[in-house]
Scaffold this motif. Structure first.
Motif, PDB file in Angstrom:
ATOM      1  N   GLU A 102       0.824  -1.205   0.000  1.00 56.28           N
ATOM      2  CA  GLU A 102       0.000   0.000   0.000  1.00 56.28           C
ATOM      3  C   GLU A 102       0.859   1.257   0.000  1.00 56.28           C
ATOM      4  N   GLN A 103       1.941   1.251   0.788  1.00 51.75           N
ATOM      5  CA  GLN A 103       2.812   2.424   0.860  1.00 51.75           C
ATOM      6  C   GLN A 103       3.580   2.639  -0.441  1.00 51.75           C
ATOM      7  N   LEU A 104       3.871   1.543  -1.174  1.00 51.71           N
ATOM      8  CA  LEU A 104       4.563   1.685  -2.454  1.00 51.71           C
ATOM      9  C   LEU A 104       3.730   2.456  -3.475  1.00 51.71           C
ATOM     10  N   GLU A 105       2.429   2.466  -3.272  1.00 49.13           N
ATOM     11  CA  GLU A 105       1.554   3.199  -4.189  1.00 49.13           C
ATOM     12  C   GLU A 105       1.439   4.670  -3.804  1.00 49.13           C
ATOM     13  N   LYS A 106       2.037   5.037  -2.696  1.00 45.79           N
ATOM     14  CA  LYS A 106       1.977   6.409  -2.205  1.00 45.79           C
ATOM     15  C   LYS A 106       3.251   7.176  -2.575  1.00 45.79           C
ATOM     16  N   GLN A 107       3.269   8.442  -2.193  1.00 45.48           N
ATOM     17  CA  GLN A 107       4.490   9.247  -2.247  1.00 45.48           C
ATOM     18  C   GLN A 107       5.167   9.155  -0.875  1.00 45.48           C
ATOM     19  N   VAL A 108       6.410   8.683  -0.838  1.00 42.37           N
ATOM     20  CA  VAL A 108       7.117   8.458   0.421  1.00 42.37           C
ATOM     21  C   VAL A 108       8.371   9.319   0.437  1.00 42.37           C
ATOM     22  N   SER A 109       8.522  10.098   1.490  1.00 45.23           N
ATOM     23  CA  SER A 109       9.680  10.980   1.643  1.00 45.23           C
ATOM     24  C   SER A 109      10.255  10.829   3.043  1.00 45.23           C
ATOM     25  N   ILE A 110      11.540  11.131   3.163  1.00 49.45           N
ATOM     26  CA  ILE A 110      12.174  11.193   4.474  1.00 49.45           C
ATOM     27  C   ILE A 110      12.514  12.650   4.763  1.00 49.45           C
ATOM     28  N   VAL A 111      12.190  13.085   5.991  1.00 53.66           N
ATOM     29  CA  VAL A 111      12.364  14.476   6.400  1.00 53.66           C
ATOM     30  C   VAL A 111      13.362  14.524   7.551  1.00 53.66           C
ATOM     31  N   PHE A 112      14.464  15.238   7.347  1.00 54.05           N
ATOM     32  CA  PHE A 112      15.455  15.466   8.395  1.00 54.05           C
ATOM     33  C   PHE A 112      15.297  16.896   8.896  1.00 54.05           C
ATOM     34  N   ASP A 113      15.060  17.063  10.185  1.00 57.19           N
ATOM     35  CA  ASP A 113      14.898  18.414  10.733  1.00 57.19           C
ATOM     36  C   ASP A 113      16.233  19.119  10.948  1.00 57.19           C
ATOM     37  N   GLY A 114      17.321  18.357  11.033  1.00 57.51           N
ATOM     38  CA  GLY A 114      18.624  18.983  11.204  1.00 57.51           C
ATOM     39  C   GLY A 114      19.717  17.948  11.381  1.00 57.51           C
ATOM     40  N   VAL A 115      20.790  18.060  10.592  1.00 56.12           N
ATOM     41  CA  VAL A 115      21.940  17.159  10.682  1.00 56.12           C
ATOM     42  C   VAL A 115      23.192  18.028  10.640  1.00 56.12           C
ATOM     43  N   TYR A 116      24.053  17.897  11.667  1.00 61.58           N
ATOM     44  CA  TYR A 116      25.253  18.725  11.679  1.00 61.58           C
ATOM     45  C   TYR A 116      26.483  17.863  11.427  1.00 61.58           C
ATOM     46  N   LEU A 117      27.148  18.115  10.364  1.00 60.55           N
ATOM     47  CA  LEU A 117      26.887  18.915   9.191  1.00 60.55           C
ATOM     48  C   LEU A 117      27.394  18.143   7.986  1.00 60.55           C
ATOM     49  N   TYR A 140      13.965  14.276   1.219  1.00 56.44           N
ATOM     50  CA  TYR A 140      14.245  13.512   0.005  1.00 56.44           C
ATOM     51  C   TYR A 140      13.057  12.601  -0.297  1.00 56.44           C
ATOM     52  N   ASN A 141      12.625  12.636  -1.560  1.00 68.05           N
ATOM     53  CA  ASN A 141      11.616  11.681  -2.008  1.00 68.05           C
ATOM     54  C   ASN A 141      12.290  10.320  -2.218  1.00 68.05           C
ATOM     55  N   LEU A 142      11.668   9.243  -1.732  1.00 66.89           N
ATOM     56  CA  LEU A 142      12.287   7.921  -1.750  1.00 66.89           C
ATOM     57  C   LEU A 142      11.756   6.999  -2.843  1.00 66.89           C
ATOM     58  N   ASN A 143      10.725   7.400  -3.567  1.00 62.69           N
ATOM     59  CA  ASN A 143      10.008   6.468  -4.431  1.00 62.69           C
ATOM     60  C   ASN A 143      10.867   5.785  -5.490  1.00 62.69           C
ATOM     61  N   LYS A 144      11.851   6.512  -6.020  1.00 62.71           N
ATOM     62  CA  LYS A 144      12.636   5.962  -7.121  1.00 62.71           C
ATOM     63  C   LYS A 144      13.389   4.699  -6.712  1.00 62.71           C
ATOM     64  N   TYR A 145      13.857   4.637  -5.467  1.00 64.43           N
ATOM     65  CA  TYR A 145      14.691   3.517  -5.026  1.00 64.43           C
ATOM     66  C   TYR A 145      14.041   2.670  -3.933  1.00 64.43           C
ATOM     67  N   LEU A 146      12.786   2.944  -3.650  1.00 68.26           N
ATOM     68  CA  LEU A 146      12.079   2.219  -2.601  1.00 68.26           C
ATOM     69  C   LEU A 146      11.635   0.853  -3.117  1.00 68.26           C
ATOM     70  N   ASN A 210      -0.690  25.077  -2.744  1.00 74.68           N
ATOM     71  CA  ASN A 210      -0.294  24.386  -3.969  1.00 74.68           C
ATOM     72  C   ASN A 210      -0.621  22.909  -3.789  1.00 74.68           C
ATOM     73  N   ILE A 211      -1.461  22.379  -4.650  1.00 75.13           N
ATOM     74  CA  ILE A 211      -1.789  20.956  -4.617  1.00 75.13           C
ATOM     75  C   ILE A 211      -0.957  20.259  -5.692  1.00 75.13           C
ATOM     76  N   LEU A 212      -0.225  19.252  -5.262  1.00 71.67           N
ATOM     77  CA  LEU A 212       0.614  18.496  -6.193  1.00 71.67           C
ATOM     78  C   LEU A 212      -0.100  17.226  -6.623  1.00 71.67           C
ATOM     79  N   SER A 213      -0.032  16.957  -7.897  1.00 67.42           N
ATOM     80  CA  SER A 213      -0.553  15.700  -8.435  1.00 67.42           C
ATOM     81  C   SER A 213       0.579  14.975  -9.142  1.00 67.42           C
ATOM     82  N   GLU A 214       0.903  13.811  -8.637  1.00 64.58           N
ATOM     83  CA  GLU A 214       1.948  12.991  -9.245  1.00 64.58           C
ATOM     84  C   GLU A 214       1.374  12.041 -10.297  1.00 64.58           C
ATOM     85  N   GLN A 215       0.093  12.192 -10.596  1.00 65.34           N
ATOM     86  CA  GLN A 215      -0.552  11.335 -11.595  1.00 65.34           C
ATOM     87  C   GLN A 215      -0.347  11.909 -12.990  1.00 65.34           C
ATOM     88  N   ALA A 216      -0.321  11.038 -13.978  1.00 71.29           N
ATOM     89  CA  ALA A 216      -0.023  11.465 -15.348  1.00 71.29           C
ATOM     90  C   ALA A 216      -1.185  12.229 -15.981  1.00 71.29           C
TER      91      ALA A 216
END
Length: 846
Positions: A102-117, A140-146, A210-216
């Motif tokens: 189910e998650q593979l059909e979604k848009q999946v991203s990882i969010v880092f609030d802060g990494v030093y450095l 970072y969007n993860l879908n390409k390599y998920l 802004n509404i994003l649509s990743e559909q073709a």
């Protein structure tokens, strides 16, 4: 987490959410999943094996947020006096996680609030990107390599060049990480902008999204927008059928709010806007955000108005580290610090000198705390050898854009700052920074701390490009504000870093100490200015000595503490004994006392207010080895208030209060005249010693001083308003150290593996009176469902590891932090010390 200091409990405040966005209600809509748990970490590994043989390395399991530098030991070979002598290096983090069909059909991203450095991120061995800035978050969007099933995130953190900041920066993934899952059609929260225009009692709220649509293909959908009050009642709503093309789809809506409740310092009223997108009758995305309605105005004539009311900014500059936590500060510890400052009378924070975490702004929204949101310390020219200046040209636009888009919907943010004492600044760079902010957020002014290139970096020959002119140290000098205002009467002004006063908790000197002359900073020593006032003498606001001869000559620093022993400090200069500890009277400073700086601000209506340097003691920017911290804070690094805390309470709050300093335990000084200072906001104050009336004095804006020949006993100070007793404080002479007192506000913790409990340790006599100079070595032992997270004592010259279970008391106090496990049960903390009976505290973990 449970808060240490009792006065935290005196404040009833709106709760905050530590999440950047609320979690979705069902798997069909978006999810924001906390991704902090179950990481592996290794410091300074054989990097060739990270890809080829990671299983052969000695990984350590941990949860985020994590700062590896604070876990290390102090050494003169680690960094320098600015970075703070703790280790840096290169660290790797890895985490395995599962993804469903189910998650593979979604848009999946990882969010880092802060990494030093200098972070680099890979998913399943595929490179996702690099960000050099250690303070701004990224996604970072993860879908390409998920892939379905097990996946692995790897993060490299390169802090191999430790001279990366002018303060302690920490190292690692020190803020939260999130996994964000949305439908292919979703509200792009990054681009969302909410603006309000207030007209008397009504408000016009504009929402641009802004509404994003990743559909073709194009999609027919329904967008529902609700505006809710804090009780959850819908006050405005609209539902619209929309056609969404592939890619970005801009939407603009305006709502009229009748009799709008305004966000303010005293009443931080927050509305919530909720977006719901439906396709074919099914809700595919829900997103909600708190916002406030308020009006801000700035003038070169009358200063600053909030919701039409003239308001002086009672601000503090804040670094993000928190003592033994380093920069991996638990949300509740940060929230506790903000509440402590609110109780002092603070109404604004300057984020010195970089972006703060997202939850900080949620907290400030809920507390009614205004924010000067600062983007950078310097620009193209590095101020520390390895700092962000080396990356500025390539990354400034991306990082500044990310900051403004992230924070512009917070009502607490009232202005932006684009730099601090920038080295070799140019008008061209300043202009492009200002222009970008005005483009992204036209409703807030832009300022800058210290050096302003449009003035040629000194003097007042030209008007500033800034919306608000900021003054750092020069704002403390006689006539500087007035001269600038006379030349440019239409320019609003603020003390971005005013004043710079020093104090070490529990240390007192009756002779005035000026930094340049008496305890010079490293740059003053290097520039041959040390030991004399030079041209500064005519510019500073005078501070009278409290006595002709120093009453406390014993307050000299000749040794530091490390490896559980005292070590001599080489003393080669006349100022060496004053260098590391400063007086807690208001008489150790750069150019002005704290009280005079505030009086001067009040006298000038065109000065918006001030941000004092600083709120808390902070790691780094030391007075050279072996000091570990700067002594600017009104609160020490453990969270224990210094006398300056109560000075500001007397200046910034209306609730009646009195506070005496110093303590009244001075063996060997019988008959010596002690200047007893009282801070108050009452009409008049009376003082008694051992039942004898020492007189009543009216409060006329200055500190009150009684010169009292010392005799042991009890001092009682009482404050009166309108002839009525409204405040009282008692200070007693202490006997010999006899007990260890453990103080907390709670006796239970949550079994979640991250809850922390702050335990204040105080050495008292048999009667429970704190012994001001007591400094025994204490040992702490814990059993049950918890562990000792760390210890500290606030002493700038104690270099004991923060992870140690042994700690000297400093001026009668130290701090122990307990962290829970995930097991239900009890924790027992035992404290023992030299010739002192063992004391224990039982804590329930549930």
């Amino acid at each position: 987490m449970r808060f240490l200091l009792v006065f935290f409990c005196c404040l009833e405040l709106v709760a905050f959410s530590s999440e950047a966005q609320p979690k979705a209600k069902s798997a069909e809509t978006r999810q924001l999943l906390n991704f902090d748990k179950d990481w592996k970490f290794i410091l300074n590994p054989d990097e060739a094996k990270i890809k080829s043989q990671p299983e052969s390395l000695s990984w350590r399991s941990l949860n985020l947020p994590h700062d590896w530098s604070i876990e290390g030991s102090y050494s003169e070979t680690n960094g320098d006096w600015q970075s703070g002598y703790l280790p840096a290096g290169i660290g790797y983090y890895q985490k395995k996680f599962n993804i469903t069909d189910e998650q593979l059909e979604k848009q999946v991203s990882i969010v880092f609030d802060g990494v030093y450095l200098n972070s680099e991120v890979w998913l399943n061995g595929h490179f996702l990107g690099k960000r050099p800035n250690g303070y701004i978050g990224f996604t970072y969007n993860l879908n390409k390599y998920l892939k379905k099933g097990e996946n692995e995130i790897t993060v490299k953190v390169d802090h191999s060049k430790p001279l990366s900041g002018r303060w302690y920066t920490g190292s690692g993934i020190y803020r939260h990480v999130w996994l964000k899952v949305t439908d292919p059609v979703y509200v792009n929260d990054r681009d969302l902008q909410i603006q309000s225009d207030v007209d008397e009692k009504n408000a016009k709220v504009s929402i641009n999204l802004n509404i994003l649509s990743e559909q073709a293909k194009a999609t027919s959908s329904t967008l529902k927008i609700d505006i809710l009050n804090p009780e959850g009642k819908i006050v405005k709503s609209t539902t619209n059928n929309i056609s969404l093309k592939s890619g970005q789809n801009s939407q603009n809506y305006v709502f009229d709010i009748i009799s709008a409740k305004l966000w303010s310092i005293e009443h931080p009223y927050l509305y919530k806007v909720k977006f719901s997108i439906s396709t074919k009758g099914k809700v595919v995305d829900e997103y909600s955000l708190n916002f406030g309605i308020r009006k801000i105005e700035f003038s070169g004539e009358w200063g600053f108005k909030l919701n039409g009311e003239n308001t002086k900014i009672k601000g503090v500059c804040l670094h993000q580290d928190a003592g033994l936590f380093g920069v991996a500060v638990p949300d509740e510890v940060l929230f506790g610090r903000l509440k402590q400052l609110k109780f002092m009378g603070t109404n604004a924070i300057r984020t010195s000198h970089h972006p703060f975490p997202p939850e900080f702004f949620n907290m400030c929204d809920s507390l009614g705390m205004m924010v000067m949101d600062e983007a950078f310390d310097g620009w193209e020219v590095a101020k520390a050898a390895d700092d962000y200046g080396n990356y500025f040209d390539e990354w400034w636009k991306q990082d500044l854009t990310d900051l403004v888009l992230r924070d512009r919907n917070h009502p607490s943010v009232i202005m932006w700052s684009i730099g601090n004492e920038v080295r070799k600044p140019t008008v061209e760079t300043q202009t492009k920074l200002i222009d970008l902010i005005h483009q992204l957020d036209p409703g807030r002014p832009v300022t800058q701390g210290g050096v302003d290139p449009t003035r040629g970096m000194k003097g007042d020959e030209a008007i500033t490009n800034l919306d608000v002119k900021g003054f750092n140290g020069d704002g403390e000098e006689i006539g500087v504000y007035e001269k600038y205002h006379n030349a440019f009467p239409n320019v609003p002004m603020i003390g971005t870093e005013v004043p710079h006063t020093y104090q070490t908790r529990g240390v007192y000197r009756t002779k005035t100490n000026w930094r340049r002359r008496d305890f010079p900073a490293p740059w003053e020593i290097n520039s041959k200015q040390a030991g004399k006032m030079g041209g500064l003498a005519e510019k500073v606001f005078p501070i009278e000595d409290l006595s002709k001869e120093e009453v406390f000559p014993e307050e000299q620093t000749t040794k530091y503490y490390n490896d559980f022993k005292f070590i001599d400090i080489p003393n080669f200069q006349p100022w060496s004994g004053n260098l590391f500890y400063q007086s807690s009277y208001d008489n150790a400073t750069v150019r002005s006392s704290a009280r005079k700086a505030w009086q001067h601000t009040l006298e000038l209506p065109y000065v918006i207010g001030q941000f004092r340097w600083t709120a808390y003691d902070y790691l780094g920017e030391t007075n050279q080895w072996p000091s570990r911290m700067a002594n600017f804070g009104v609160i020490d690094i453990c969270g224990f208030p210094k006398d300056h805390y109560y000075l500001y309470q007397s200046l910034w709050t209306d609730k009646p209060m009195v506070h005496m300093l110093p303590h009244w335990t001075h063996p060997g000084k019988e008959g010596v005249v002690i200047p007893m200072v009282v801070y108050t906001n009452c009409d008049e104050v009376n003082l008694h010693l051992n039942g004898k009336d020492l007189g009543t004095k009216p409060y006329l804006g200055e500190q009150l001083v009684w010169d009292i020949p010392y005799q042991p006993g009890e001092l009682v100070v009482t404050g009166f308003k309108g002839g009525k007793l409204v405040a009282k404080e008692i200070v007693k002479t202490a006997g010999k150290p006899a007990k260890i007192q453990i103080s907390t506000t709670e006796k239970s913790m949550t079994a979640d593996g991250k809850d922390v409990l702050l335990c204040e340790i105080t050495i008292t006599d048999e009667q429970g009176v704190p012994v001001p100079q007591a400094s025994p070595l204490l040992s702490f032992k814990i059993s049950g469902s918890g562990k000792i997270k760390g210890t500290d004592n606030g002493d700038p010259l104690d270099l004991t590891d923060y992870t140690s279970s042994k700690r000297r008391a400093f001026k009668s106090k130290c701090l122990v932090v307990i962290q829970s496990t995930e097991e239900l049960g009890n924790i027992v903390l035992e404290a023992s010390g030299e010739a002192l009976p063992t004391t224990s505290l039982k804590i329930e973990v549930k």
